[in-house]
Write a protein that holds these residues in place. Sequence first.
Motif, PDB file in Angstrom:
ATOM      1  N   ALA A 311       0.821  -1.199   0.000  1.00 41.32           N
ATOM      2  CA  ALA A 311       0.000   0.000   0.000  1.00 41.32           C
ATOM      3  C   ALA A 311       0.863   1.260   0.000  1.00 41.32           C
ATOM      4  N   PRO A 312       0.317   2.375  -0.466  1.00 42.26           N
ATOM      5  CA  PRO A 312       1.012   3.664  -0.345  1.00 42.26           C
ATOM      6  C   PRO A 312       1.271   3.991   1.120  1.00 42.26           C
ATOM      7  N   LEU A 313       2.274   4.843   1.344  1.00 42.30           N
ATOM      8  CA  LEU A 313       2.719   5.138   2.701  1.00 42.30           C
ATOM      9  C   LEU A 313       2.182   6.458   3.245  1.00 42.30           C
ATOM     10  N   ASP A 314       1.198   7.046   2.549  1.00 41.44           N
ATOM     11  CA  ASP A 314       0.687   8.341   2.985  1.00 41.44           C
ATOM     12  C   ASP A 314      -0.470   8.202   3.965  1.00 41.44           C
ATOM     13  N   GLY A 315      -0.698   7.003   4.451  1.00 41.54           N
ATOM     14  CA  GLY A 315      -1.763   6.793   5.423  1.00 41.54           C
ATOM     15  C   GLY A 315      -2.257   5.368   5.340  1.00 41.54           C
ATOM     16  N   PRO A 316      -3.135   4.952   6.240  1.00 40.91           N
ATOM     17  CA  PRO A 316      -3.646   3.582   6.165  1.00 40.91           C
ATOM     18  C   PRO A 316      -4.524   3.379   4.933  1.00 40.91           C
ATOM     19  N   HIS A 317      -4.308   2.264   4.248  1.00 38.82           N
ATOM     20  CA  HIS A 317      -5.113   1.905   3.078  1.00 38.82           C
ATOM     21  C   HIS A 317      -5.506   0.430   3.223  1.00 38.82           C
ATOM     22  N   PRO A 318      -6.458   0.135   4.098  1.00 35.50           N
ATOM     23  CA  PRO A 318      -6.788  -1.264   4.397  1.00 35.50           C
ATOM     24  C   PRO A 318      -7.317  -2.049   3.207  1.00 35.50           C
ATOM     25  N   ALA A 319      -7.805  -1.368   2.184  1.00 39.69           N
ATOM     26  CA  ALA A 319      -8.338  -2.082   1.024  1.00 39.69           C
ATOM     27  C   ALA A 319      -7.237  -2.602   0.109  1.00 39.69           C
ATOM     28  N   PHE A 320      -6.051  -2.038   0.205  1.00 44.10           N
ATOM     29  CA  PHE A 320      -4.980  -2.417  -0.718  1.00 44.10           C
ATOM     30  C   PHE A 320      -4.489  -3.833  -0.405  1.00 44.10           C
ATOM     31  N   PRO A 321      -4.380  -4.706  -1.424  1.00 48.99           N
ATOM     32  CA  PRO A 321      -3.980  -6.087  -1.169  1.00 48.99           C
ATOM     33  C   PRO A 321      -2.464  -6.301  -1.278  1.00 48.99           C
ATOM     34  N   LEU A 322      -1.814  -6.536  -0.164  1.00 49.89           N
ATOM     35  CA  LEU A 322      -0.418  -6.958  -0.214  1.00 49.89           C
ATOM     36  C   LEU A 322      -0.322  -8.262  -0.991  1.00 49.89           C
ATOM     37  N   HIS A 323       0.616  -8.351  -1.934  1.00 50.60           N
ATOM     38  CA  HIS A 323       0.848  -9.610  -2.643  1.00 50.60           C
ATOM     39  C   HIS A 323       2.140  -9.507  -3.435  1.00 50.60           C
ATOM     40  N   ILE A 324       2.660 -10.658  -3.822  1.00 52.53           N
ATOM     41  CA  ILE A 324       3.822 -10.742  -4.699  1.00 52.53           C
ATOM     42  C   ILE A 324       3.359 -11.250  -6.050  1.00 52.53           C
ATOM     43  N   GLU A 325       3.822 -10.619  -7.122  1.00 50.75           N
ATOM     44  CA  GLU A 325       3.533 -11.072  -8.475  1.00 50.75           C
ATOM     45  C   GLU A 325       4.830 -11.556  -9.122  1.00 50.75           C
ATOM     46  N   LEU A 326       4.782 -12.730  -9.724  1.00 51.99           N
ATOM     47  CA  LEU A 326       5.920 -13.296 -10.446  1.00 51.99           C
ATOM     48  C   LEU A 326       5.545 -13.438 -11.908  1.00 51.99           C
ATOM     49  N   TYR A 327       6.355 -12.812 -12.787  1.00 47.78           N
ATOM     50  CA  TYR A 327       6.116 -12.885 -14.221  1.00 47.78           C
ATOM     51  C   TYR A 327       7.215 -13.727 -14.859  1.00 47.78           C
ATOM     52  N   PRO A 328       6.981 -15.017 -15.127  1.00 45.57           N
ATOM     53  CA  PRO A 328       7.983 -15.837 -15.813  1.00 45.57           C
ATOM     54  C   PRO A 328       8.032 -15.459 -17.300  1.00 45.57           C
ATOM     55  N   TYR A 329       9.230 -15.360 -17.839  1.00 51.61           N
ATOM     56  CA  TYR A 329       9.384 -14.883 -19.211  1.00 51.61           C
ATOM     57  C   TYR A 329       9.430 -16.009 -20.246  1.00 51.61           C
ATOM     58  N   LEU A 330       9.381 -17.273 -19.815  1.00 49.09           N
ATOM     59  CA  LEU A 330       9.262 -18.381 -20.761  1.00 49.09           C
ATOM     60  C   LEU A 330       7.809 -18.843 -20.769  1.00 49.09           C
ATOM     61  N   ARG A 331       7.211 -18.918 -21.960  1.00 49.24           N
ATOM     62  CA  ARG A 331       5.843 -19.416 -22.089  1.00 49.24           C
ATOM     63  C   ARG A 331       5.810 -20.876 -22.505  1.00 49.24           C
ATOM     64  N   ALA A 332       6.966 -21.383 -22.958  1.00 50.32           N
ATOM     65  CA  ALA A 332       7.146 -22.781 -23.337  1.00 50.32           C
ATOM     66  C   ALA A 332       8.654 -23.006 -23.382  1.00 50.32           C
ATOM     67  N   PRO A 333       9.109 -24.259 -23.445  1.00 49.01           N
ATOM     68  CA  PRO A 333      10.565 -24.479 -23.497  1.00 49.01           C
ATOM     69  C   PRO A 333      11.224 -23.711 -24.639  1.00 49.01           C
ATOM     70  N   GLY A 334      12.143 -22.815 -24.282  1.00 40.45           N
ATOM     71  CA  GLY A 334      12.872 -22.058 -25.288  1.00 40.45           C
ATOM     72  C   GLY A 334      12.090 -20.943 -25.945  1.00 40.45           C
ATOM     73  N   ARG A 335      10.878 -20.661 -25.487  1.00 42.09           N
ATOM     74  CA  ARG A 335      10.044 -19.631 -26.117  1.00 42.09           C
ATOM     75  C   ARG A 335       9.763 -18.505 -25.125  1.00 42.09           C
ATOM     76  N   MET A 336      10.244 -17.322 -25.459  1.00 46.49           N
ATOM     77  CA  MET A 336      10.087 -16.157 -24.599  1.00 46.49           C
ATOM     78  C   MET A 336       8.739 -15.492 -24.816  1.00 46.49           C
ATOM     79  N   LYS A 337       8.263 -14.832 -23.766  1.00 45.14           N
ATOM     80  CA  LYS A 337       7.106 -13.962 -23.880  1.00 45.14           C
ATOM     81  C   LYS A 337       7.604 -12.549 -24.136  1.00 45.14           C
TER      82      LYS A 337
END
Length: 373
Positions: A311-337
């Motif tokens: 969440a932003p640090l300018d105040g409490p934002h209880p609606a904001f969802p903490l989470h980690i996003e991982l974007y893998p750059y291979l969509r298949a063996p040897g094939r980049m996205k």
Amino acid sequence: MADPIPSPTALYAADFTKPDGRALTLYGLRPVRVTAAIPSPSPEPVDARPVLRWHPLRGEWVMYAAHRLNRTFLPPPEYNPLAPTTDPEHPTELPTGEYDIAVFDNRFPSLSLGAPDPEGGPAQTRAGVGACEVVVFSQDARGRLADLSEAQLDLLLSVWADRTTRLGATGRIQSVLCFENRGVEVGVTLHHPHGQIYAYDHLPPVQARMLAQAEAYHAEHGRPWLADFVAQERESRERVVLDGGAALSVVPPFARYSFETWIVPVRPVSLLADLTAPERAAFARVLKDTLLRLDGLFGVRMPYLLTVHQAPLDGPHPAFPLHIELYPYLRAPGRMKYLAGTEQGAGEFANDKFPETAAAELRAVNPDAGAAL
């Protein structure tokens, strides 16, 4: 050696100042101890003058930092600037000693708390105020984030939380993004396992839109979006990769990358510092499992981008969802996205694999296969 500083997560930490004036903090599972002088590749600071220019049609700031052209680029192992210094005649960024994780001010920052006001310029121009830090995950140059023990990953989550708290305490930072780029395919310039932290004096467009959507959902339904998302994914089970109790890994039903994976807390919170010790431990277990599955998927070390959304640090934002996003750059063996016309030109992703299929393939991966790589 500096005395360990107090921390809400009970980690051990010690602060130092480098010869060129930059800050260094060493973190450990045990008390930190250094066995040599604090080094820096150069005793002279880099003259950083980052600038922001406003993009009037996209409604966002663009960073300019000409000094970054001279940053270190894929050096041979014997000149690794992120390894502990072994030859005082050729100092690196880190000292020898007993510690697990190191954080220091980026020598070539895209943003700086000391950025001077520019002498005008086209468009709406202002100083590039913010902070850029490097987070070295391990003293082992050959390792990877997935090689950290669960205790060390738990420590990393605490370090990210501590850095967010410290940067927010400056009173000049509104948003903090912790991230890791892995693989030359993603643009990595140093192979040593590390990540970065960018701290902005404004709310970047991705986080601004995420906040607006989350707050609109909360206003309409009377509860955080993350609570309903976790309940939905646990009920369907189609897209859950691992249910770790207090944390889940899931290929979201709206994934933009073929094997995009999120790590989410079961209890909705907005900042890493809001996690309890058991929740943080569960987060670490699920993160490690996710990284190993991605590496084991095609039998190669998956290039990826990992981002921590808080969440932003300018105040409490209880609606904001903490989470980690991982974007893998291979969509298949040897094939980049690659981000092509519709992604770059219109901002709408095209994905050639349904999330349910991707999640099933990731569930079928034995994490031990990734550990062996």
